[in-house]
Design an enzyme around this catalytic site. Sequence first.
Site, PDB file in Angstrom:
ATOM      1  N   GLY A  35       0.834  -1.195   0.000  1.00  0.00           N
ATOM      2  CA  GLY A  35       0.000   0.000   0.000  1.00  0.00           C
ATOM      3  C   GLY A  35       0.864   1.238   0.000  1.00  0.00           C
ATOM      4  N   ARG A  89       0.769   5.689   4.804  1.00  0.00           N
ATOM      5  CA  ARG A  89      -0.381   5.906   5.688  1.00  0.00           C
ATOM      6  C   ARG A  89      -1.666   5.247   5.183  1.00  0.00           C
ATOM      7  NH1 ARG A  89       2.319   6.255   9.627  1.00  0.00           N
ATOM      8  NH2 ARG A  89       3.200   8.177  10.385  1.00  0.00           N
ATOM      9  N   LYS A 134      -1.214  -0.192   6.290  1.00  0.00           N
ATOM     10  CA  LYS A 134      -0.479  -1.447   6.109  1.00  0.00           C
ATOM     11  C   LYS A 134      -0.013  -2.043   7.433  1.00  0.00           C
ATOM     12  CE  LYS A 134       2.796   0.399   3.758  1.00  0.00           C
ATOM     13  NZ  LYS A 134       2.416   1.792   3.849  1.00  0.00           N
ATOM     14  N   SER A 135       0.694  -1.251   8.219  1.00  0.00           N
ATOM     15  CA  SER A 135       1.279  -1.771   9.453  1.00  0.00           C
ATOM     16  C   SER A 135       0.213  -2.192  10.453  1.00  0.00           C
ATOM     17  CB  SER A 135       2.218  -0.737  10.074  1.00  0.00           C
ATOM     18  OG  SER A 135       3.346  -0.543   9.244  1.00  0.00           O
ATOM     19  N   HIS A 153       5.858   3.036  16.645  1.00  0.00           N
ATOM     20  CA  HIS A 153       5.544   1.671  16.200  1.00  0.00           C
ATOM     21  C   HIS A 153       5.748   0.675  17.347  1.00  0.00           C
ATOM     22  CE1 HIS A 153       4.650   1.081  11.869  1.00  0.00           C
ATOM     23  NE2 HIS A 153       5.139   2.303  11.735  1.00  0.00           N
ATOM     24  N   GLU A 169      16.013  -6.155  15.280  1.00  0.00           N
ATOM     25  CA  GLU A 169      16.395  -5.147  14.297  1.00  0.00           C
ATOM     26  C   GLU A 169      17.292  -5.799  13.255  1.00  0.00           C
ATOM     27  OE1 GLU A 169      17.875  -1.663  16.242  1.00  0.00           O
ATOM     28  OE2 GLU A 169      16.032  -1.440  17.403  1.00  0.00           O
TER      29      GLU A 169
END
Length: 175
Positions: free
Chosen positions: A15, A18, A21-22, A56, A68
């Site tokens: 996408g 904003r 998606k997340s 996040h 990470e």
Amino acid sequence: MARRKALRVLTLILGGARSGKSSRAQALAESLADTRIYLATAQAFDDEMADRIARHRADRGAGWRTVEVPVDLPRAVADEGHPDRVLLIDCLTLWTSNLMHAEIDVAAAGDALVAALSAAACPVVMVSNEVGLGIVPDNALARRFRDAAGRLHQQVAERADHVEFMVAGLPMRLK
């Protein structure tokens, strides 16, 4: 809460910026397993990005373990892709940028990622930005990035069991 064993499924969520998606990926992953591993490709090169990463992390809450992994994503998938857990990779476009910045062959890294995804023993949810819908970039680096991201999306989508495109917070099922 105990869940039945989640199927080994790969989901790609694409996408624009904003688009939701997340949030969609997090909700999906949380429905799949109680052991949740977030494979983060972002790097905090400035204060704004550090703030994004912190938001996040706060949104995910304590039910997540973050790894990470700005470059060696295939290794992280191999190391973390065990049964009875779910992996959430956010995001492939940042990973592509990191690879290009490190002058790593994106196509070869994509092959390695697809192999690792195919071998993972758990569901994997991946997030990526669709960058090919706008105008043609005005410089060679941006065009190489757009092309590399588009090729990686095709490669991962071919292997994926499910592909969704997010628009205004709404998922559109593509596959």
